[in-house]
Design an enzyme around this catalytic site. Structure first.
Site, PDB file in Angstrom:
ATOM      1  N   LYS A  71       0.831  -1.216   0.000  1.00 56.62           N
ATOM      2  CA  LYS A  71       0.000   0.000   0.000  1.00 56.62           C
ATOM      3  C   LYS A  71       0.855   1.252   0.000  1.00 56.62           C
ATOM      4  CE  LYS A  71      -4.363  -1.901   1.311  1.00 56.62           C
ATOM      5  NZ  LYS A  71      -5.584  -1.889   2.063  1.00 56.62           N
ATOM      6  N   LYS A 122      -3.738 -10.455  -6.101  1.00 59.35           N
ATOM      7  CA  LYS A 122      -5.016 -10.879  -5.509  1.00 59.35           C
ATOM      8  C   LYS A 122      -6.170  -9.995  -5.997  1.00 59.35           C
ATOM      9  CE  LYS A 122      -5.581  -8.388  -1.200  1.00 59.35           C
ATOM     10  NZ  LYS A 122      -6.678  -8.259  -0.318  1.00 59.35           N
ATOM     11  N   LYS A 174     -10.425  -4.561  -4.426  1.00 56.80           N
ATOM     12  CA  LYS A 174     -11.314  -3.442  -4.758  1.00 56.80           C
ATOM     13  C   LYS A 174     -10.548  -2.351  -5.479  1.00 56.80           C
ATOM     14  CE  LYS A 174     -13.150  -4.168  -0.243  1.00 56.80           C
ATOM     15  NZ  LYS A 174     -12.705  -3.913   1.116  1.00 56.80           N
TER      16      LYS A 174
HETATM   17  P1  ATP Z   1      -8.807  -5.052  -1.003  1.00 53.41           P
HETATM   18  O1  ATP Z   1      -7.368  -5.454  -1.092  1.00 53.41           O
HETATM   19  O2  ATP Z   1      -9.670  -5.613  -2.017  1.00 53.41           O
HETATM   20  O3  ATP Z   1      -9.029  -3.573  -0.782  1.00 53.41           O
HETATM   21  P2  ATP Z   1      -8.978  -5.734   1.683  1.00 53.41           P
HETATM   22  O4  ATP Z   1      -7.989  -6.788   1.997  1.00 53.41           O
HETATM   23  O5  ATP Z   1      -8.693  -4.331   2.097  1.00 53.41           O
HETATM   24  O6  ATP Z   1      -9.371  -5.798   0.196  1.00 53.41           O
HETATM   25  P3  ATP Z   1     -11.157  -6.141   3.491  1.00 53.41           P
HETATM   26  O7  ATP Z   1     -12.538  -5.822   3.100  1.00 53.41           O
HETATM   27  O8  ATP Z   1     -10.556  -5.344   4.570  1.00 53.41           O
HETATM   28  O9  ATP Z   1     -10.380  -6.126   2.145  1.00 53.41           O
HETATM   29  O10 ATP Z   1     -10.959  -7.684   3.783  1.00 53.41           O
HETATM   30  C1  ATP Z   1     -11.964  -8.501   4.281  1.00 53.41           C
HETATM   31  C2  ATP Z   1     -11.494  -9.921   4.264  1.00 53.41           C
HETATM   32  O11 ATP Z   1     -11.373 -10.385   2.915  1.00 53.41           O
HETATM   33  C3  ATP Z   1     -10.149 -10.204   4.944  1.00 53.41           C
HETATM   34  O12 ATP Z   1     -10.310 -11.309   5.809  1.00 53.41           O
HETATM   35  C4  ATP Z   1      -9.228 -10.572   3.797  1.00 53.41           C
HETATM   36  O13 ATP Z   1      -8.275 -11.521   4.178  1.00 53.41           O
HETATM   37  C5  ATP Z   1     -10.201 -11.181   2.771  1.00 53.41           C
HETATM   38  N1  ATP Z   1      -9.716 -11.028   1.390  1.00 53.41           N
HETATM   39  C6  ATP Z   1      -9.420  -9.872   0.744  1.00 53.41           C
HETATM   40  N2  ATP Z   1      -9.043 -10.113  -0.530  1.00 53.41           N
HETATM   41  C7  ATP Z   1      -9.097 -11.466  -0.703  1.00 53.41           C
HETATM   42  C8  ATP Z   1      -8.843 -12.351  -1.819  1.00 53.41           C
HETATM   43  N3  ATP Z   1      -8.476 -11.879  -3.000  1.00 53.41           N
HETATM   44  N4  ATP Z   1      -9.031 -13.682  -1.651  1.00 53.41           N
HETATM   45  C9  ATP Z   1      -9.444 -14.174  -0.461  1.00 53.41           C
HETATM   46  N5  ATP Z   1      -9.693 -13.410   0.638  1.00 53.41           N
HETATM   47  C10 ATP Z   1      -9.532 -12.074   0.529  1.00 53.41           C
END
Ligand code: ATP
Ligand code: LTN
Length: 339
Positions: free
Chosen positions: A117, A199, A202
């Site tokens: 990030k 991965k 969003k």
């Molecule tokens: P992003 O990277 O999409 O902004 P994030 O990690 O900030 O997502 P959160 O909404 O805070 O997203 O995460 C909620 C849950 O989703 C966490 O437990 C995280 O481990 C899981 N998660 C996020 N992305 C993935 C993925 N690509 N595959 C599986 N689990 C995921």
């Protein structure tokens, strides 16, 4: 076994940074639904984490409603679990400050999510982003949680939480339980459909790579049909040389329960077109009730507010129990306020 009724305490959170994608659903939220039965669950919408990257207050407000509506649409039932809003609970920030004073800076600089990030937001880098895992440790430890169900990407943060808890216990005497990360077997790491080496996220600049749980069937179909694959045509699980196909197999396995071998058998001799269609239809079917419930709930702000209000009260009660103990241990005086 942890609470007074011998139930395990489950805690996990997601940031209200946008719509939930399939990675969030398969890697996280749908497993939380299974844990609701027989455990004492706290599921947080962590708005304080969401301000560590550039954002607008109006979007954040809207996203909190969105996030709570999507949690509930996925099956989190406010009668059976405590849905809370992080900024409403007194204690998360206070405990984070205390934990920050025993957490080495080097440990924070080593966090993969921080490295990723900070690279993405290098023109707007703030100290909150570095400090983020300490706030996350506080989110977990303040509830004395036994289990933290998360996707694979959060494993490192939970390990740091355990290290911080251990250090606190060694410094001030036994206080925190060491929480366990629970990572699902299927769906723990869903990759972008357009770049299967990163991965699903969003914030992916190529939004065709991200499947949102509230996308319409047409949009889901379109994104899956244009997913990146490879120049061969056999459906085979091989993440090294066939990352795109393997990612789709992962999705199909997580959605339908069919193992990789049975998927390979079903599509032997068929091309990627048929395979992608099957993935799309299975996913559309799975997400249909979620989308329908979401469309109802998003119109019902009062229902979301009352679910959060109830969850906030329960979360605050549990947080208070441990906070008074922690304040005592670190040497803070308890001097009553007078009018
Ligand atoms: P992003 O990277 O999409 O902004 P994030 O990690 O900030 O997502 P959160 O909404 O805070 O997203 O995460 C909620 C849950 O989703 C966490 O437990 C995280 O481990 C899981 N998660 C996020 N992305 C993935 C993925 N690509 N595959 C599986 N689990 C995921
Ligand atoms: N860091 C997590 C979100 C998060 C969390 C938590 C998860 C904040 N606090 C406590 C589990 C427990 C993420 O980026 N997905």
């Amino acid at each position: 076994m942890s609470n007074s009724e011998g139930k395990k305490v489950v805690l996990t959170c997601a940031q209200p940074t946008g719509r939930l994608h399939l990675g969030n659903y398969l890697g996280a939220v749908r497993n939380w639904v299974d844990l609701m039965e027989g455990n004492e669950c706290y599921f947080g919408v962590v708005d304080m984490h969401a301000i560590t990257i550039p954002y607008s207050p109006a979007n954040l407000r809207a996203n909190v409603y969105e996030c709570a509506a999507q949690y509930m649409a996925c099956g989190l039932d406010p009668e059976k679990c405590n849905l809370f809003l992080q900024s409403s609970i007194i204690g998360h920030a206070e405990l984070a400050w205390i934990l920050g004073c025993i957490c080495p800076i080097g440990a924070l600089e080593r966090m993969t999510q921080y490295k990723d990030k900070s690279r993405k937001h290098k023109d707007a880098l703030n100290s909150g982003l570095l400090y983020y895992p300490v706030l996350m440790a506080a989110d977990i430890l303040i509830y004395d949680a036994d289990i933290v169900p998360v996707g694979e990407d959060q494993k490192q943060h939970i390990e740091l939480t355990r290290d911080i808890a251990q250090k606190f216990n060694n410094t001030y005497s036994d206080t925190f339980k060491l929480p366990e990360a629970v990572i699902p077997k299927a769906g723990a790491r869903i990759m972008s459909l357009q770049d299967p080496s990163s991965k699903m996220s969003k914030s992916d600049p190529n939004q065709n790579g991200t499947l949102y749980i509230t996308d319409s069937p047409d949009v889901l179909r379109k994104k899956i049909m244009s997913a990146v694959t490879d120049s061969e045509s056999d459906v085979r699980f091989d993440p090294e040389s066939k990352p795109g196909v393997s990612n789709l197999m992962n999705i199909l396995e997580a959605v339908s329960g069919a193992g990789f071998e049975s998927i390979e058998r079903d599509f032997a001799g068929k091309g990627y077109g048929d395979f992608k269609k099957a993935v799309a239809e299975a996913l559309i079917e799975k997400l249909k009730p979620v989308r329908e419930r979401y469309l109802e709930l998003r119109e019902d702000k009062a229902c979301i507010e009352s679910a959060l209000a109830r969850g906030n009260s329960a979360a605050q009660r549990r947080a208070n129990r441990l906070m008074s103990k922690i304040y005592r241990k670190v040497g803070f005086l308890n001097i009553e306020k007078r009018q």
